[in-house]
Design a protein around this motif. Structure first.
Motif, PDB file in Angstrom:
ATOM      1  N   ALA A   1       0.881  -1.165   0.000  1.00  0.00           N
ATOM      2  CA  ALA A   1       0.000   0.000   0.000  1.00  0.00           C
ATOM      3  C   ALA A   1       0.921   1.218   0.000  1.00  0.00           C
ATOM      4  O   ALA A   1       1.962   1.223   0.666  1.00  0.00           O
ATOM      5  CB  ALA A   1      -0.906   0.023   1.220  1.00  0.00           C
TER       6      ALA A   1
ATOM      7  N   ALA B   1      -4.625   6.250   0.515  1.00  0.00           N
ATOM      8  CA  ALA B   1      -4.028   4.919   0.348  1.00  0.00           C
ATOM      9  C   ALA B   1      -4.306   4.509  -1.097  1.00  0.00           C
ATOM     10  O   ALA B   1      -5.435   4.627  -1.573  1.00  0.00           O
ATOM     11  CB  ALA B   1      -4.643   3.923   1.318  1.00  0.00           C
ATOM     12  N   TYR B   2      -3.279   4.069  -1.779  1.00  0.00           N
ATOM     13  CA  TYR B   2      -3.487   3.639  -3.161  1.00  0.00           C
ATOM     14  C   TYR B   2      -2.541   2.502  -3.517  1.00  0.00           C
ATOM     15  O   TYR B   2      -1.609   2.196  -2.779  1.00  0.00           O
ATOM     16  CB  TYR B   2      -3.382   4.812  -4.144  1.00  0.00           C
TER      17      TYR B   2
ATOM     18  N   VAL C   1      -3.195  -0.588  -3.389  1.00  0.00           N
ATOM     19  CA  VAL C   1      -3.364  -1.535  -2.284  1.00  0.00           C
ATOM     20  C   VAL C   1      -3.508  -2.923  -2.916  1.00  0.00           C
ATOM     21  O   VAL C   1      -4.466  -3.170  -3.651  1.00  0.00           O
ATOM     22  CB  VAL C   1      -4.604  -1.167  -1.446  1.00  0.00           C
TER      23      VAL C   1
ATOM     24  N   THR D   1      -1.938  -0.643   7.305  1.00  0.00           N
ATOM     25  CA  THR D   1      -2.096   0.674   6.671  1.00  0.00           C
ATOM     26  C   THR D   1      -2.619   1.679   7.689  1.00  0.00           C
ATOM     27  O   THR D   1      -2.121   2.808   7.780  1.00  0.00           O
ATOM     28  CB  THR D   1      -3.040   0.568   5.454  1.00  0.00           C
TER      29      THR D   1
ATOM     30  N   LEU E   1      -9.379   6.227   0.225  1.00  0.00           N
ATOM     31  CA  LEU E   1      -8.948   5.411  -0.899  1.00  0.00           C
ATOM     32  C   LEU E   1     -10.079   5.331  -1.896  1.00  0.00           C
ATOM     33  O   LEU E   1     -11.232   5.634  -1.567  1.00  0.00           O
ATOM     34  CB  LEU E   1      -8.497   4.019  -0.463  1.00  0.00           C
TER      35      LEU E   1
END
Length: 174
Positions: A76, A92-93, A95, A114, A129
């Protein structure tokens, strides 16, 4: 077994190659991580290079989960906001959990790690996200405490005639 997570690991060629292989494998398994199969590592490399440049510049944090064999099994990226009025939350990307590990609870471990990483940054009130509709991902994230806060119908074009919703999820940390 569980994954071993490291926040801000040293990015060397081995780690970079491991993330690239993970990203390709997740994409080929139908994962919603920015690509649609068929995709090659060469197709993905420019995106990974941009992610890693953001890590090197300090605008992004990298969380990596290794499996019991030491292979990269989950990632993540946590991106800091640059707008002065939005410094209190992170994105958050990318993931990902490797397809061979899905169904083992590693996705929940990744989301817990995370959250812990975001809390360790300090002065962060929430994680945001986005996920692609049509795969039920919003239900998984909801089961991890995230709430759907926005949806743009048809914003993600997977293929001609196959448009999916872009869903924004939020995890308050307070």
């Amino acid at each position: 077994m569980t994954l071993t997570f490291t926040l801000d690991p040293v990015v060397d060629p081995s780690l970079s190659d491991g993330i690239l292989a993970l990203w390709a494998d997740v994409s080929h398994a139908g994962g919603a991580v920015g690509f649609v199969p068929p995709v090659t590592p060469d197709d993905i490399r420019p995106s990974l290079d941009k992610h890693l440049a953001a890590v090197a510049d300090g605008g992004c944090r990298l969380l990596v989960g290794h499996d019991e064999d030491g292979a990269v099994a989950a990632t993540a990226f946590l991106a800091h906001n640059t707008h002065r009025l939005q410094l209190h939350w992170l994105w958050a990307y990318t993931v990902m959990v490797h397809p061979r590990h899905q169904g083992k609870g590693y996705g929940r471990e990744l989301m817990a790690a995370t959250e812990a990483a975001a809390r360790s940054v300090g002065n962060i009130d929430a994680i945001r996200l986005t996920c692609r509709g049509g795969l039920g991902l919003e239900h998984f994230y909801a089961s991890c405490g995230y709430k759907e806060v926005g949806r743009v119908p048809g914003a993600v074009r997977v293929a001609p005639g196959d448009d999916r919703d872009d869903i924004t999820m939020l995890l308050p940390l307070y």
